[in-house]
Design an enzyme around this catalytic site. Structure first.
Site, PDB file in Angstrom:
ATOM      1  N   ASP A  34      32.434  61.215  51.012  1.00  2.79           N
ATOM      2  CA  ASP A  34      31.592  60.238  50.305  1.00  2.79           C
ATOM      3  C   ASP A  34      32.417  59.097  49.715  1.00  2.79           C
ATOM      4  O   ASP A  34      31.946  58.354  48.859  1.00  2.79           O
ATOM      5  CB  ASP A  34      30.797  60.932  49.194  1.00  2.79           C
ATOM      6  CG  ASP A  34      31.700  61.527  48.130  1.00  2.79           C
ATOM      7  OD1 ASP A  34      32.943  61.510  48.320  1.00  2.79           O
ATOM      8  OD2 ASP A  34      31.186  62.000  47.105  1.00  2.79           O
ATOM      9  N   GLU A  36      34.986  59.231  47.740  1.00  8.63           N
ATOM     10  CA  GLU A  36      35.750  59.503  46.517  1.00  8.63           C
ATOM     11  C   GLU A  36      37.230  59.558  46.861  1.00  8.63           C
ATOM     12  O   GLU A  36      37.609  60.070  47.916  1.00  8.63           O
ATOM     13  CB  GLU A  36      35.364  60.865  45.928  1.00  8.63           C
ATOM     14  CG  GLU A  36      34.160  60.837  45.040  1.00  8.63           C
ATOM     15  CD  GLU A  36      33.911  62.209  44.403  1.00  8.63           C
ATOM     16  OE1 GLU A  36      34.787  63.095  44.488  1.00  8.63           O
ATOM     17  OE2 GLU A  36      32.818  62.374  43.848  1.00  8.63           O
ATOM     18  N   ASP A 167      46.893  22.126  39.553  1.00  9.02           N
ATOM     19  CA  ASP A 167      45.962  21.878  38.451  1.00  9.02           C
ATOM     20  C   ASP A 167      46.736  21.828  37.136  1.00  9.02           C
ATOM     21  O   ASP A 167      47.915  22.195  37.084  1.00  9.02           O
ATOM     22  CB  ASP A 167      44.829  22.926  38.393  1.00  9.02           C
ATOM     23  CG  ASP A 167      45.359  24.353  38.391  1.00  9.02           C
ATOM     24  OD1 ASP A 167      46.397  24.602  37.755  1.00  9.02           O
ATOM     25  OD2 ASP A 167      44.733  25.222  39.039  1.00  9.02           O
ATOM     26  N   LYS A 191      42.139  17.593  38.667  1.00 11.70           N
ATOM     27  CA  LYS A 191      40.792  17.605  39.268  1.00 11.70           C
ATOM     28  C   LYS A 191      39.787  17.249  38.193  1.00 11.70           C
ATOM     29  O   LYS A 191      39.796  17.844  37.129  1.00 11.70           O
ATOM     30  CB  LYS A 191      40.447  19.012  39.768  1.00 11.70           C
ATOM     31  CG  LYS A 191      41.086  19.391  41.060  1.00 11.70           C
ATOM     32  CD  LYS A 191      40.643  20.767  41.499  1.00 11.70           C
ATOM     33  CE  LYS A 191      41.196  21.855  40.595  1.00 11.70           C
ATOM     34  NZ  LYS A 191      40.987  23.221  41.069  1.00 11.70           N
ATOM     35  N   ASP A 221      43.176  31.852  47.145  1.00  9.84           N
ATOM     36  CA  ASP A 221      42.040  32.727  47.447  1.00  9.84           C
ATOM     37  C   ASP A 221      41.255  32.101  48.595  1.00  9.84           C
ATOM     38  O   ASP A 221      41.555  32.330  49.767  1.00  9.84           O
ATOM     39  CB  ASP A 221      41.211  32.916  46.171  1.00  9.84           C
ATOM     40  CG  ASP A 221      40.153  33.989  46.319  1.00  9.84           C
ATOM     41  OD1 ASP A 221      39.884  34.411  47.464  1.00  9.84           O
ATOM     42  OD2 ASP A 221      39.565  34.407  45.310  1.00  9.84           O
ATOM     43  N   SER A 222      40.288  31.238  48.294  1.00  4.71           N
ATOM     44  CA  SER A 222      39.550  30.577  49.382  1.00  4.71           C
ATOM     45  C   SER A 222      40.397  29.501  50.042  1.00  4.71           C
ATOM     46  O   SER A 222      40.102  29.070  51.161  1.00  4.71           O
ATOM     47  CB  SER A 222      38.285  29.930  48.818  1.00  4.71           C
ATOM     48  OG  SER A 222      38.640  28.849  47.965  1.00  4.71           O
ATOM     49  N   GLY A 223      41.424  29.047  49.355  1.00  4.48           N
ATOM     50  CA  GLY A 223      42.283  27.976  49.873  1.00  4.48           C
ATOM     51  C   GLY A 223      41.797  26.590  49.481  1.00  4.48           C
ATOM     52  O   GLY A 223      42.466  25.595  49.754  1.00  4.48           O
TER      53      GLY A 223
END
Ligand code: R5P
Length: 311
Positions: A34, A36, A167, A191, A221-223
């Site tokens: 299952d 676990e 950033d 930004k 992450d997403s780029g």
């Protein structure tokens, strides 16, 4: 000293064990029907200084649960000291209340690791240094910068380098890298969305024209952040843009986005097990942090200085 590994990044665990010339602890970390998690340690760890290696990367919840259950098994097997080695600490971006009635999940994860029985934590390039304060046990945060700086010197030396933070929040990290690169100049991508509904404008603080720009960040992450920053830098006259990122989360279509981007190269570390798509990308290179982690583990075991690794 013993090195035990969950399933999140076995090649990195093997490389660390090889660096330390210590075999990986004989244990099975597996699933019941299952799903676990079940852990069984097949050798004596009573009185041992044990380092459990597990990045809480995708699938983040499964990998976190494996880490917690490994720690619990070690505690119940009477290990003397348990260090959770978490090269990529997932949930780190949830380090504050981002709005009303939202969680601080990074703190919850820190509590879970501590309650499971960890005596120490070792991580790499935590999203925010303050996350160390979420733990009331000793926490070492290693930096990928020396590994990255050596690669940048080898690949891009003499290219009129400029270090760029994608950033405003990443300026401290960028400044530290710039210092290692003979005090290279610094630029910042700012930004801004002046009004809700308006599209984001990328302002470059600093003159990047004619420069080889080195973007540095903790996570891709997403780029989106990086690819947009690379485009803005090229539009502002940069000669080329390379990105050095500690943790290649690279979810969804990130690899395709990087492949189609203005980036000359994306360099990540092996803190997260690379997918086949990542390995196949001609634009992405992977630097190993196994020697860095191995050396930090050796020093923790010897009770010697870890910070001097970065002098
Ligand atoms: C954010 O604060 C992080 O440092 C990264 O800039 C961010 O997680 C990157 O996300 P993405 O690749 O999805 O733009």
């Amino acid at each position: 000293m013993k090195i035990m590994a969950g399933n999140s990044n076995l090649p990195l665990a093997g490389a660390i064990a090889a660096y330390l010339e210590v075999p990986l602890t004989n244990a099975s970390v597996r699933r019941f029907a299952d799903e676990e998690v079940f852990v069984e340690i097949h050798e004596n760890v009573r009185g041992e200084d044990v380092f459990v290696l597990q990045s809480t990367s995708y699938p983040a919840n499964d990998n976190l649960m494996e880490l917690l259950i490994c720690i619990d098994a070690l505690r119940r097997a009477s290990a003397k000291r348990i260090t959770a080695v978490v090269p990529y600490f997932g949930y780190a971006r949830q380090d504050r209340k981002s709005g009303s009635r939202t969680p601080i999940s990074a703190k919850l994860v820190a509590n879970l690791i501590t309650e499971a029985g960890a005596n120490r934590v070792l991580s790499v390039d935590l999203h925010a240094g303050q996350i160390q304060g979420f733990f009331d046990i000793p926490t070492d945060n290693l930096y990928g910068e020396p590994v990255m700086a050596a690669d940048i010197q080898a690949r891009y030396a003499g290219g009129d380098l400029m270090v760029v933070s994608p950033d405003v929040g990443g300026v401290v990290r960028a400044r530290a890298l710039a210092k290692r690169l003979d005090n290279a100049p610094l630029a910042i991508v700012d930004k801004r969305r002046d009004r809700p509904g308006q599209s984001e404008v990328m302002n470059i603080i600093g003159d990047v024209a004619g420069r080889t720009c080195i973007l540095i960040d903790d996570i891709i992450d997403s780029g989106g952040t990086l690819c947009n920053a690379a485009r803005a830098l090229m539009d502002a006259g940069a000669t080329r843009v390379a990105a050095y990122i500690s943790h290649g989360v690279l979810s969804g279509g990130a690899v395709a986005r990087v492949d189609a981007s203005a980036l000359d190269a994306l360099v990540i570390t092996d803190s997260i097990l690379p997918t086949e798509a990542t390995k196949a990308s001609e634009r992405i290179r992977i630097l190993s942090i196994a020697p860095l982690l191995g050396e930090a583990i050796r020093r923790i075991a010897d009770e010697s200085s870890v910070s001097s690794l970065f002098d």
